[in-house]
Design a protein around this motif. Sequence first.
Motif, short mmCIF file in Angstrom:
data_model
loop_
_atom_site.label_atom_id
_atom_site.label_comp_id
_atom_site.label_asym_id
_atom_site.label_seq_id
_atom_site.Cartn_x
_atom_site.Cartn_y
_atom_site.Cartn_z
N GLY A 104 0.77 -0.95 -0.36
CA GLY A 104 -0.20 0.44 0.32
C GLY A 104 0.71 1.10 0.00
O GLY A 104 0.75 2.10 -0.57
N LEU A 135 2.41 2.16 -3.05
CA LEU A 135 1.67 1.91 -4.29
C LEU A 135 1.58 3.69 -3.69
O LEU A 135 1.49 4.64 -4.99
CB LEU A 135 0.25 1.80 -3.78
CG LEU A 135 -0.74 0.29 -4.26
CD1 LEU A 135 -1.96 0.12 -3.91
CD2 LEU A 135 -0.26 -0.26 -5.97
N VAL A 143 -4.82 5.17 0.04
CA VAL A 143 -4.60 3.68 -0.31
C VAL A 143 -5.76 3.51 0.44
O VAL A 143 -6.02 3.11 1.75
CB VAL A 143 -3.61 3.41 0.34
CG1 VAL A 143 -3.32 2.05 0.36
CG2 VAL A 143 -2.19 4.16 -0.65
N ARG A 144 -6.56 2.65 -0.45
CA ARG A 144 -7.51 2.63 0.55
C ARG A 144 -7.41 0.37 1.51
O ARG A 144 -6.83 0.22 0.71
CB ARG A 144 -9.00 1.35 -0.54
CG ARG A 144 -10.07 0.64 0.11
CD ARG A 144 -11.13 0.99 -1.11
NE ARG A 144 -11.79 1.29 -1.10
CZ ARG A 144 -12.52 2.24 -2.25
NH1 ARG A 144 -12.49 1.17 -3.53
NH2 ARG A 144 -13.16 3.38 -2.11
N GLU A 198 -5.36 -7.53 -0.19
CA GLU A 198 -4.59 -6.97 -1.16
C GLU A 198 -5.11 -4.93 -1.05
O GLU A 198 -6.44 -4.33 -1.29
CB GLU A 198 -4.65 -6.77 -1.85
CG GLU A 198 -3.24 -8.33 -2.74
CD GLU A 198 -2.08 -7.95 -2.56
OE1 GLU A 198 -1.71 -7.18 -2.41
OE2 GLU A 198 -1.85 -8.76 -1.88
N VAL A 253 -5.65 -0.70 -2.87
CA VAL A 253 -6.00 -0.24 -3.87
C VAL A 253 -5.66 1.12 -3.76
O VAL A 253 -6.08 1.66 -2.40
CB VAL A 253 -7.72 -0.24 -4.49
CG1 VAL A 253 -8.10 0.42 -5.35
CG2 VAL A 253 -7.90 -2.14 -4.41
N VAL A 264 -6.06 5.00 -4.56
CA VAL A 264 -8.36 5.75 -4.32
C VAL A 264 -7.48 7.29 -5.01
O VAL A 264 -6.58 8.04 -4.28
CB VAL A 264 -9.09 5.50 -3.79
CG1 VAL A 264 -10.35 7.22 -3.68
CG2 VAL A 264 -9.45 4.40 -3.20
#
Length: 346
Positions: free
Chosen positions: A175, A178, A298-299, A337, A339, A341
């Motif tokens: 995360g 990302l 980060v979701r 995991e 994701v 946003v």
Amino acid sequence: MGNRGPTLEDVAREAGVSRATVSRVVNGVRNVAPGIQQAVRDAVARTGYTPNQAARSLVTRRTGTVALVLSATGEAFAARVFSDPFFGRVVDGVLPVLRERAIQPVMLVAESEQARAQLVEYLRRGGADGALVVPLDADDPLPSMLVAAGVPTVLFGRPHDSTRCGFVDLDNTAGARLAAEHLWATGRRRPATIAAPVSAPTARERLDGFREAFAARGVASVPVVRGRFSVDSGRRAMARLLKEHPGIDGVFAANDLMAQGACQYLREEGIAVPGSVSVVGFDDSVAARRARPQLTTVRQPVEGMAAAMAGILVEELTGARQEPAPQPYEPASKVFEPVLVVREST
């Protein structure tokens, strides 16, 4: 039946079986043929029989409750529980899973050594059938205490030591990576991070993931200031970062509240977000949507993770996992995991 409620005898008469057979079916004993089980369930439905929970507990040794435990030092508990939407999201995820199985949650808090000892003793003596534990400190001893006492236990987050119990977790390193990759892709070359407190279970993973992603792109040093998961701590951390590193152009905060505080401070200083400084949070909580500008974040699917945590415990309590358990026994776990946003802050 007159004015009295239906009894086991009434169900037995309706189903054409013995009272003992009805008792075994109602209490979940498994050595009853499927056809007879169905006949008893149909008779229960027709008569409207409701098991007496107290009597049922004597047979099953179950209370029909599980403990939802928030565990931390007093300072960490006070700082987070009443301000961070994370905990409400955990409850929102747990409740439907338990409600579907007629299990009631009991909220418990372990904010000191004495409280932990009392809680373990309460559960060891059968105060609840198991524990869903949300530790706020990386080295929290409560999970290992519960497992040693024989209490079925599932954690939100990986065990920090060799404690063998079920858990759910997020790939926090991925995360943070990302977040770094997004800042790089949007042209940010002078990053900084508002990290979690050292004691937080996710602190090292989120910090390491962010630093490593930039190091792989030739940025050897990333300034770090630690916050306390609150809006105010995010404001203070942002002020310090700007004072010590005035050229930064991208900030990653370890939760949305700190990112929200960073945006507030930047706005008050007349620094455009994302024009001059981009900001990325972590969690995708309600704070990300309330922030101005709305946060790229980060979701972390907290509700889904909490539901999975409750499901793992229910499976353990009901024996839904393979029996006999495989040797050596491997506690159930699930890693989610993250994701990214993308919203207005980058």
